[in-house]
Design an enzyme around this catalytic site. Structure first.
Site, PDB file in Angstrom:
ATOM      1  N   ASP A   1       5.891  11.594  79.463  1.00 44.75           N
ATOM      2  CA  ASP A   1       4.844  11.053  80.329  1.00 44.75           C
ATOM      3  C   ASP A   1       5.340  11.099  81.778  1.00 44.75           C
ATOM      4  O   ASP A   1       6.538  11.306  82.022  1.00 44.75           O
ATOM      5  CB  ASP A   1       4.520   9.628  79.864  1.00 44.75           C
ATOM      6  CG  ASP A   1       3.125   9.182  80.243  1.00 44.75           C
ATOM      7  OD1 ASP A   1       2.383   9.979  80.823  1.00 44.75           O
ATOM      8  OD2 ASP A   1       2.777   8.011  79.942  1.00 44.75           O
TER       9      ASP A   1
ATOM     10  N   GLY B   1      -2.210   0.512  84.371  1.00 47.86           N
ATOM     11  CA  GLY B   1      -2.060  -0.939  84.321  1.00 47.86           C
ATOM     12  C   GLY B   1      -3.392  -1.588  83.985  1.00 47.86           C
ATOM     13  O   GLY B   1      -4.391  -0.914  83.709  1.00 47.86           O
TER      14      GLY B   1
ATOM     15  N   HIS C   1      -5.934   8.985  81.483  1.00 45.39           N
ATOM     16  CA  HIS C   1      -4.797   8.071  81.670  1.00 45.39           C
ATOM     17  C   HIS C   1      -5.307   6.679  82.004  1.00 45.39           C
ATOM     18  O   HIS C   1      -6.444   6.508  82.426  1.00 45.39           O
ATOM     19  CB  HIS C   1      -3.910   8.562  82.823  1.00 45.39           C
ATOM     20  CG  HIS C   1      -3.040   9.700  82.430  1.00 45.39           C
ATOM     21  ND1 HIS C   1      -1.670   9.589  82.344  1.00 45.39           N
ATOM     22  CD2 HIS C   1      -3.340  10.964  82.056  1.00 45.39           C
ATOM     23  CE1 HIS C   1      -1.182  10.741  81.958  1.00 45.39           C
ATOM     24  NE2 HIS C   1      -2.157  11.599  81.778  1.00 45.39           N
ATOM     25  N   GLY C   2      -4.410   5.703  81.866  1.00 47.20           N
ATOM     26  CA  GLY C   2      -4.742   4.350  82.323  1.00 47.20           C
ATOM     27  C   GLY C   2      -5.954   3.772  81.617  1.00 47.20           C
ATOM     28  O   GLY C   2      -6.755   3.061  82.225  1.00 47.20           O
ATOM     29  N   ALA C   3      -6.093   4.048  80.309  1.00 50.09           N
ATOM     30  CA  ALA C   3      -7.288   3.586  79.590  1.00 50.09           C
ATOM     31  C   ALA C   3      -7.191   2.126  79.144  1.00 50.09           C
ATOM     32  O   ALA C   3      -8.160   1.586  78.617  1.00 50.09           O
ATOM     33  CB  ALA C   3      -7.567   4.491  78.394  1.00 50.09           C
ATOM     34  N   SER C   4      -6.048   1.495  79.352  1.00 49.71           N
ATOM     35  CA  SER C   4      -5.930   0.071  79.030  1.00 49.71           C
ATOM     36  C   SER C   4      -6.953  -0.708  79.844  1.00 49.71           C
ATOM     37  O   SER C   4      -7.081  -0.501  81.047  1.00 49.71           O
ATOM     38  CB  SER C   4      -4.531  -0.462  79.369  1.00 49.71           C
ATOM     39  OG  SER C   4      -3.594  -0.021  78.426  1.00 49.71           O
TER      40      SER C   4
HETATM   41 ZN   LIG Z   1      -0.610   7.831  82.865  1.00 53.97          ZN
END
Ligand SMILES: [Zn+2]
Length: 281
Positions: free
Chosen positions: A72, A180, A209-212
């Protein structure tokens, strides 16, 4: 089972230790789905580049589902070379914070290196790169990271130019996704309209990306609009931490890592399971 038909998108989860790796793979096995394990520069520094490869090799021996290893966010050609030499299956070159032309130059140099490596060894490695800034840290935040603005969303014109000039295998756009997770606030909604526009002008798979913190509804819409891989890190980190913390709160004299570690795994598995089931719909 034909994996191509089973899930619409492949799950990508990061690890910082063996407990997390095993929790992810146990759920993948339970659901009979392939999965991608990711390790960022920081996570690799903590565990050891070679050790992460060894752990995933072992898990591939033990379990029946395919487990891929992705390096990553990797910020330099030198670090890309390290993971390629260590036998990682894919790498993400992250020059998203650089001025556009410098980003193109960095990514192109990494793609050239990887293609050369493939010719020499006969191995196949996928290179992914990101365009548009979405922040860097998989942590709990009180505000959006600096630089995450509407103006920094990926435009279709730049996406087309970037994919063409770098020769990447996979593309990570900024469409309102953020690394985040926000505390006490909703994540921005994903710009599915922008995703649609980008998909029309590029011919490589797209990665979210960053799917949280994004809603199930948004994740499904993004997959339907062409996202092939979904990255979740902060949400599983939090679940793992909460599982251990709650257990230790109730058992303050417990010192056996396999006991509180197990609780971390169990909490984390709930998130991993829910996400993977979502991507299978
Ligand atoms: Zn990422």
């Amino acid at each position: 089972m034909n994996y191509k038909q089973s899930g619409k998108a492949i799950a990508h989860f990061n690890i910082s230790n063996l407990d997390q790796a095993r929790a992810i793979v146990e759920v993948a096995q339970e659901l009979n789905q392939p999965v991608i394990i990711g390790a960022s520069e920081g996570e690799r520094d903590y565990m050891g580049i070679e050790m992460v490869r060894t752990i995933v090799n072992e898990l591939n021996q033990e379990y029946d589902v395919p487990i891929f290893l992705n390096a990553d966010h990797t910020y330099s050609l030198e670090k890309v070379q390290e993971v390629i030499e260590a036998g990682y299956d894919s790498v993400i070159v992250d020059g998203a914070k650089l001025p556009y032309e410098e980003n193109v130059t960095l990514v192109k140099s990494c793609v050239d290196y990887v293609r050369n490596y493939e010719q020499k060894t006969g191995k196949h490695v996928l290179v992914e790169a990101e365009l548009g800034y979405i922040g860097q840290s998989s942590s709990l935040n009180t505000a959006l990271p600096e630089g995450v603005t509407e103006a920094n969303l990926t435009t279709p014109d730049q996406a087309k130019d970037f994919v063409l000039r770098t020769g990447i295998d996979m593309f990570a756009p900024a469409i309102g996704n953020v690394h985040g997770m926000l505390i006490d606030a909703e994540e921005p909604k994903l710009r599915i309209d922008r995703l649609d526009e980008i998909k029309k002008v590029i011919d490589v798979p797209m990665v979210l990306h960053g799917a949280s913190g994004n809603t199930d509804e948004d994740l499904i819409a993004s997959i339907d609009a062409g996202i092939s891989i979904v990255h979740i890190n902060t949400e599983i980190r939090k679940a793992f931490r909460d599982g251990e913390m709650n257990y230790l709160h109730e058992h303050p004299n417990e010192v056996a890592p396999y006991k509180f570690g197990h609780e971390g795994q169990e909490e984390m598995k709930k998130v991993v399971r829910a996400k993977m089931q979502l991507y299978m719909k």
